[in-house]
Design a protein around this motif. Structure first.
Motif, PDB file in Angstrom:
ATOM      1  N   MET A   1      54.067 -19.967  79.923  1.00  0.00           N
ATOM      2  CA  MET A   1      55.560 -19.831  79.848  1.00  0.00           C
ATOM      3  C   MET A   1      56.389 -19.482  81.053  1.00  0.00           C
ATOM      4  SD  MET A   1      57.486 -16.600  77.734  1.00  0.00           S
ATOM      5  CE  MET A   1      56.523 -16.754  76.278  1.00  0.00           C
ATOM      6  N   PHE A   2      57.803 -20.072  81.202  1.00  0.00           N
ATOM      7  CA  PHE A   2      58.417 -20.000  82.213  1.00  0.00           C
ATOM      8  C   PHE A   2      58.387 -18.334  82.735  1.00  0.00           C
ATOM      9  CE2 PHE A   2      61.395 -23.612  83.351  1.00  0.00           C
ATOM     10  CZ  PHE A   2      60.493 -24.577  82.892  1.00  0.00           C
ATOM     11  N   PRO A   3      58.079 -18.020  83.843  1.00  0.00           N
ATOM     12  CA  PRO A   3      58.187 -16.645  84.406  1.00  0.00           C
ATOM     13  C   PRO A   3      59.794 -16.191  84.450  1.00  0.00           C
ATOM     14  CG  PRO A   3      57.904 -18.301  86.213  1.00  0.00           C
ATOM     15  CD  PRO A   3      57.667 -18.977  85.080  1.00  0.00           C
ATOM     16  N   GLY A   4      59.783 -14.923  84.334  1.00  0.00           N
ATOM     17  CA  GLY A   4      60.890 -14.139  84.179  1.00  0.00           C
ATOM     18  C   GLY A   4      61.986 -14.356  82.923  1.00  0.00           C
ATOM     19  N   GLY A   5      61.243 -14.928  81.957  1.00  0.00           N
ATOM     20  CA  GLY A   5      62.087 -15.215  80.757  1.00  0.00           C
ATOM     21  C   GLY A   5      63.350 -16.072  80.642  1.00  0.00           C
ATOM     22  N   LYS A   6      62.863 -17.239  81.504  1.00  0.00           N
ATOM     23  CA  LYS A   6      63.715 -18.464  81.531  1.00  0.00           C
ATOM     24  C   LYS A   6      64.263 -19.064  80.283  1.00  0.00           C
ATOM     25  CE  LYS A   6      62.831 -19.260  86.467  1.00  0.00           C
ATOM     26  NZ  LYS A   6      62.001 -18.009  86.669  1.00  0.00           N
ATOM     27  N   GLY A   7      63.417 -18.760  79.373  1.00  0.00           N
ATOM     28  CA  GLY A   7      63.803 -19.528  77.849  1.00  0.00           C
ATOM     29  C   GLY A   7      64.560 -18.305  77.176  1.00  0.00           C
ATOM     30  N   PRO A   8      64.777 -18.566  75.980  1.00  0.00           N
ATOM     31  CA  PRO A   8      64.393 -19.692  75.165  1.00  0.00           C
ATOM     32  C   PRO A   8      65.274 -20.890  75.109  1.00  0.00           C
ATOM     33  CG  PRO A   8      65.420 -18.061  73.798  1.00  0.00           C
ATOM     34  CD  PRO A   8      65.415 -17.473  75.112  1.00  0.00           C
ATOM     35  N   ALA A   9      64.907 -21.969  74.624  1.00  0.00           N
ATOM     36  CA  ALA A   9      65.664 -23.277  74.824  1.00  0.00           C
ATOM     37  C   ALA A   9      66.124 -23.560  73.371  1.00  0.00           C
ATOM     38  CB  ALA A   9      65.006 -24.250  75.610  1.00  0.00           C
ATOM     39  N   ARG A  10      67.362 -24.069  73.380  1.00  0.00           N
ATOM     40  CA  ARG A  10      67.826 -24.898  72.255  1.00  0.00           C
ATOM     41  C   ARG A  10      67.771 -26.340  72.666  1.00  0.00           C
ATOM     42  NH1 ARG A  10      73.197 -25.796  70.067  1.00  0.00           N
ATOM     43  NH2 ARG A  10      73.793 -24.248  71.564  1.00  0.00           N
ATOM     44  N   GLY A  11      67.370 -27.214  71.642  1.00  0.00           N
ATOM     45  CA  GLY A  11      67.193 -28.772  72.184  1.00  0.00           C
ATOM     46  C   GLY A  11      66.350 -29.088  73.050  1.00  0.00           C
ATOM     47  N   SER A  12      66.296 -30.355  73.602  1.00  0.00           N
ATOM     48  CA  SER A  12      65.443 -30.712  74.688  1.00  0.00           C
ATOM     49  C   SER A  12      65.858 -30.354  76.107  1.00  0.00           C
ATOM     50  CB  SER A  12      65.423 -32.493  74.722  1.00  0.00           C
ATOM     51  OG  SER A  12      65.203 -32.706  73.231  1.00  0.00           O
ATOM     52  N   PRO A  13      64.776 -29.867  76.809  1.00  0.00           N
ATOM     53  CA  PRO A  13      65.219 -29.604  78.330  1.00  0.00           C
ATOM     54  C   PRO A  13      65.420 -30.841  78.921  1.00  0.00           C
ATOM     55  CG  PRO A  13      62.979 -28.975  77.817  1.00  0.00           C
ATOM     56  CD  PRO A  13      63.340 -29.553  76.352  1.00  0.00           C
ATOM     57  N   ALA A  14      65.837 -30.972  80.289  1.00  0.00           N
ATOM     58  CA  ALA A  14      65.681 -32.024  81.068  1.00  0.00           C
ATOM     59  C   ALA A  14      65.158 -31.790  82.481  1.00  0.00           C
ATOM     60  CB  ALA A  14      67.222 -32.521  81.287  1.00  0.00           C
ATOM     61  N   LEU A  15      64.403 -32.678  82.918  1.00  0.00           N
ATOM     62  CA  LEU A  15      63.807 -32.712  84.356  1.00  0.00           C
ATOM     63  C   LEU A  15      64.184 -33.572  85.172  1.00  0.00           C
ATOM     64  CD1 LEU A  15      59.904 -32.072  83.203  1.00  0.00           C
ATOM     65  CD2 LEU A  15      61.667 -30.448  84.338  1.00  0.00           C
ATOM     66  N   ALA A  16      64.036 -33.731  86.446  1.00  0.00           N
ATOM     67  CA  ALA A  16      64.338 -34.521  87.460  1.00  0.00           C
ATOM     68  C   ALA A  16      63.918 -33.947  89.002  1.00  0.00           C
ATOM     69  CB  ALA A  16      65.686 -34.978  87.692  1.00  0.00           C
ATOM     70  N   VAL A  17      63.468 -35.037  89.544  1.00  0.00           N
ATOM     71  CA  VAL A  17      62.945 -34.602  90.921  1.00  0.00           C
ATOM     72  C   VAL A  17      64.188 -34.824  91.937  1.00  0.00           C
ATOM     73  CG1 VAL A  17      61.502 -35.198  92.996  1.00  0.00           C
ATOM     74  CG2 VAL A  17      60.729 -35.202  90.538  1.00  0.00           C
ATOM     75  N   HIS A  18      64.395 -33.765  92.621  1.00  0.00           N
ATOM     76  CA  HIS A  18      65.469 -33.817  93.534  1.00  0.00           C
ATOM     77  C   HIS A  18      65.221 -33.142  94.887  1.00  0.00           C
ATOM     78  CE1 HIS A  18      69.709 -33.876  94.954  1.00  0.00           C
ATOM     79  NE2 HIS A  18      69.734 -32.336  95.101  1.00  0.00           N
ATOM     80  N   ASN A  19      65.401 -33.797  96.247  1.00  0.00           N
ATOM     81  CA  ASN A  19      65.012 -33.274  97.357  1.00  0.00           C
ATOM     82  C   ASN A  19      63.816 -32.390  97.438  1.00  0.00           C
ATOM     83  OD1 ASN A  19      67.829 -34.152  97.901  1.00  0.00           O
ATOM     84  ND2 ASN A  19      68.705 -31.788  98.135  1.00  0.00           N
ATOM     85  N   GLY A  20      62.601 -33.105  96.950  1.00  0.00           N
ATOM     86  CA  GLY A  20      61.355 -32.689  97.044  1.00  0.00           C
ATOM     87  C   GLY A  20      61.241 -31.551  96.091  1.00  0.00           C
ATOM     88  N   GLU A  21      62.118 -31.079  95.006  1.00  0.00           N
ATOM     89  CA  GLU A  21      61.907 -30.210  94.161  1.00  0.00           C
ATOM     90  C   GLU A  21      61.966 -30.819  92.736  1.00  0.00           C
ATOM     91  OE1 GLU A  21      63.155 -25.842  95.995  1.00  0.00           O
ATOM     92  OE2 GLU A  21      64.994 -27.284  95.608  1.00  0.00           O
ATOM     93  N   LEU A  22      61.330 -29.849  92.072  1.00  0.00           N
ATOM     94  CA  LEU A  22      61.675 -30.213  90.385  1.00  0.00           C
ATOM     95  C   LEU A  22      62.574 -29.441  89.766  1.00  0.00           C
ATOM     96  CD1 LEU A  22      59.954 -32.051  88.250  1.00  0.00           C
ATOM     97  CD2 LEU A  22      58.536 -30.046  87.634  1.00  0.00           C
ATOM     98  N   TRP A  23      63.661 -30.186  89.231  1.00  0.00           N
ATOM     99  CA  TRP A  23      64.627 -29.339  88.658  1.00  0.00           C
ATOM    100  C   TRP A  23      64.532 -29.359  87.197  1.00  0.00           C
ATOM    101  CZ3 TRP A  23      69.599 -27.652  90.831  1.00  0.00           C
ATOM    102  CH2 TRP A  23      69.646 -27.579  91.927  1.00  0.00           C
ATOM    103  N   CYS A  24      64.859 -28.299  86.593  1.00  0.00           N
ATOM    104  CA  CYS A  24      64.906 -28.138  85.070  1.00  0.00           C
ATOM    105  C   CYS A  24      66.079 -27.617  84.440  1.00  0.00           C
ATOM    106  CB  CYS A  24      63.721 -27.399  84.599  1.00  0.00           C
ATOM    107  SG  CYS A  24      63.520 -27.201  82.591  1.00  0.00           S
ATOM    108  N   LEU A  25      66.889 -28.268  83.744  1.00  0.00           N
ATOM    109  CA  LEU A  25      68.195 -27.836  83.050  1.00  0.00           C
ATOM    110  C   LEU A  25      67.947 -27.474  81.396  1.00  0.00           C
ATOM    111  CD1 LEU A  25      71.227 -27.324  83.546  1.00  0.00           C
ATOM    112  CD2 LEU A  25      71.431 -29.937  83.183  1.00  0.00           C
TER     113      LEU A  25
END
Length: 577
Positions: A1-25
């Motif tokens: 599970m995402f640490p720190g209670g980052k969820g819950p999520a409704r619908g699909s999440p999104a991922l992308a690589v940007h500036n050497g990091e993984l971004w989740c929206l």
């Protein structure tokens, strides 16, 4: 599970690589707002509210479906549906805010974003489940949406494979087989090719490419016995392989991305809580943060002159000023991505060595940059790093004060044991004396003799002319030295090959941004000229096993993140020969 209670999520999440990091929206199930977090493949950072800045100030949207993310030319883009319209945002890395809000199409579903040929593409489900697409560029904005002449069940997925733009979708029928199409740049149309995965998906797909000929697709099983189970299918060796389960089920379409050879799948749990979960797997036998360690295990007697080393030009030049910036990734992100040659440029300011690019201060000090490097090297004890340290006052002839400050910082610091420098205390000299390095504006290369061999350097930087002439001209110089390095079997010469360049085009005033020369330049007639990085990547794709020396780049993660990996992989292919 995402640490720190980052969820819950409704619908699909999104991922992308940007500036050497993984971004989740993702869209929060409880308050209906968007949040994002970043990861270095080890852990996730804090949950941050997505707030758009437009017209009346900071106003949050209320999306009706999951978002999409993509990096295009070093800028992070987001898109999502609000009240039946797709909304587009861009992220400002310096201000750390989302902005430039625009509406561009009608859809109530999760879209897909992908950069290709300098433009941002978007695919989405339209009225009657039609599969539609459009493109965006900084000059013209969004074009009028067009039909792909297909119908989709759920969200589609744009991705790159075999250097083509591809579009996966679930067919709009009871079977919901996944189908693959590719984009024809001449006719601006889509056609079914490559063979399709033909997997059955519950609702929509996500996909990502890796290097030239590998792609991965994440989806939910549509079989009655394991409906909702998250599956990953791989395209390799010219065909889609049998899918693999990650062992969990999701409520909505999972997201997939690859950072530093690590596959990450993010999804919301198939429970009432819909907690945001993530799963990872390594795509290769090594990861870029430890590629030297892995290479030494295969061939322990390699010398530095035997291998290919990815490097960065003006390593610390992260700036909001376009003609100053040469990098997007931080020092740590570069090290994690496999960069092993740093070009650190400083000036002595009030007794301290401050990082500079030309006349522009970069708001950081060498001491702090070295602290980050030391910390990383302590946690990666079998990795190595070449540091080129130079005085950025180009007209200065007396380097005594600069050399004393640098030597004192390195030799008398607590991390001096990390340096393999050959320090000459009497001469205040560290490592190889490269003061013979010339301002190599016009000549293709020069040499600096050392007691162990010769530095063969190509740093031709200044060009004048139209982009379609000077960019290939610069890459021709780069390719020549790469070939010379590959053919050199003496093991005595270290080749240092700069792909960076500067130019003022005849029909423009002022400097051209380094990212345009590295990634690509689009003129006022929308004619796109591929940048040096695109030419370099193409050479690496067909190059196979070779050692190219040190290849020093601007924005090495662009236009595709796999270019650094191609340089690293050439070492393993050569070691296997």
């Amino acid at each position: 599970m995402f640490p720190g209670g980052k969820g819950p999520a409704r619908g699909s999440p999104a991922l992308a690589v940007h500036n050497g990091e993984l971004w989740c929206l993702w869209l929060d199930k409880n308050d209906g707002l968007l949040y994002h977090a970043t990861s270095d493949n080890q852990s996730w950072g804090p949950k941050t509210a997505f707030v758009g800045n437009y017209w009346t100030g900071l106003v949050p949207d209320n999306p009706t479906a999951g978002p999409a993310l993509a990096d295009c030319n070093g800028v992070l883009h987001a898109a999502y549906s609000v009240d039946g319209s797709l909304v587009h945002y861009q992220y400002d890395d310096i201000a750390k805010k989302w902005g430039k809000r625009s509406l561009f199409a009608r859809s109530s579903a999760t879209p897909s974003l992908q950069a290709f040929d300098g433009r941002l593409f978007c695919a989405f489900q339209g009225d009657g489940n039609s599969l539609n697409w459009t493109t965006w560029d900084p000059e013209d904005g969004w074009m009028r949406p067009m039909s792909a002449n297909e119908k989709t069940w759920g969200s589609p997925a744009l991705y790159l494979l075999l250097d083509r733009l591809c579009l996966l979708f679930a067919e709009n029928n009871d079977d919901r087989h996944t189908t693959n199409t590719t984009f024809n740049t001449s006719t601006k149309s889509w056609s079914r090719t490559f063979g399709s995965p033909s997997q059955k998906t519950a609702y929509g797909v996500s996909a990502t490419g890796f290097n030239k000929d590998i792609a991965l697709m994440a989806f939910q099983s549509h079989d009655d016995n394991d409906k909702g189970l998250v599956l990953v299918d791989t395209f390799n060796n010219g065909a889609w392989q049998h899918n693999e389960s990650i062992g969990s089920s999701s409520s909505d379409t999972p997201a997939i991305a690859i950072l530093n050879n690590v596959i990450t799948v993010v999804y919301n749990a198939h429970t009432d809580a819909r907690d945001l979960l993530w799963s990872q797997a390594t795509l290769t036998d090594y990861t870029p943060d430890s590629w030297m360690t892995a290479l030494a295990n295969i061939k322990p007697n390699l010398r530095i002159t035997d291998i290919t080393i990815p490097g960065t030009h003006d390593t610390c030049a992260i700036s909001a000023v376009p003609w100053v910036a040469t990098q997007n990734m931080t020092v740590i992100a570069q090290l994690n991505a496999g960069i092993r040659y740093f070009d650190l440029r400083c000036r002595l300011v009030d007794g301290f060595l401050m990082m500079y690019h030309g006349d522009y201060a970069l708001d950081m000090y060498l001491e702090h940059v070295l602290d980050d490097i030391y910390s990383w090297l302590r946690s990666h004890p079998a990795e190595g790093l070449i540091i080129q340290l130079s005085n950025e006052i180009l007209h200065e002839t007396d380097f005594a004060a600069f050399s004393l400050a640098a030597t004192t910082l390195i030799v008398h610091g607590p991390n001096k044991d990390l340096w393999n420098t050959g320090v000459d205390q009497a001469k205040q000299q560290i490592g190889i004396n490269a003061t013979l390095w010339t301002e190599n504006y016009n000549s293709p290369r020069f040499t600096i003799p050392t007691q162990d061999g010769t530095l063969v350097i190509q740093d031709q930087s200044s060009f004048s002319g139209a982009p379609d002439a000077i960019i290939p001209q610069k890459f021709g110089v780069v390719a020549t030295l790469m070939d010379q390095a590959s053919a050199d079997e003496s093991h005595l010469n270290l080749y240092i090959n700069y792909t960076s360049m500067t130019s003022t085009f005849p029909f423009r005033r002022g400097p051209v941004a380094p990212w345009q020369l590295a990634i690509g330049y689009e003129d006022i007639w929308c004619e796109f000229t591929p940048g040096v990085n695109r030419h370099l990547r193409q050479k690496l794709v067909v190059g196979g096993s070779a050692h190219y020396g040190v290849v020093v780049m601007d924005f090495p993660e662009l236009p595709q993140y796999d270019m650094i990996d191609y340089l690293i992989t050439s070492n393993f292919e050569a070691a296997a020969v």
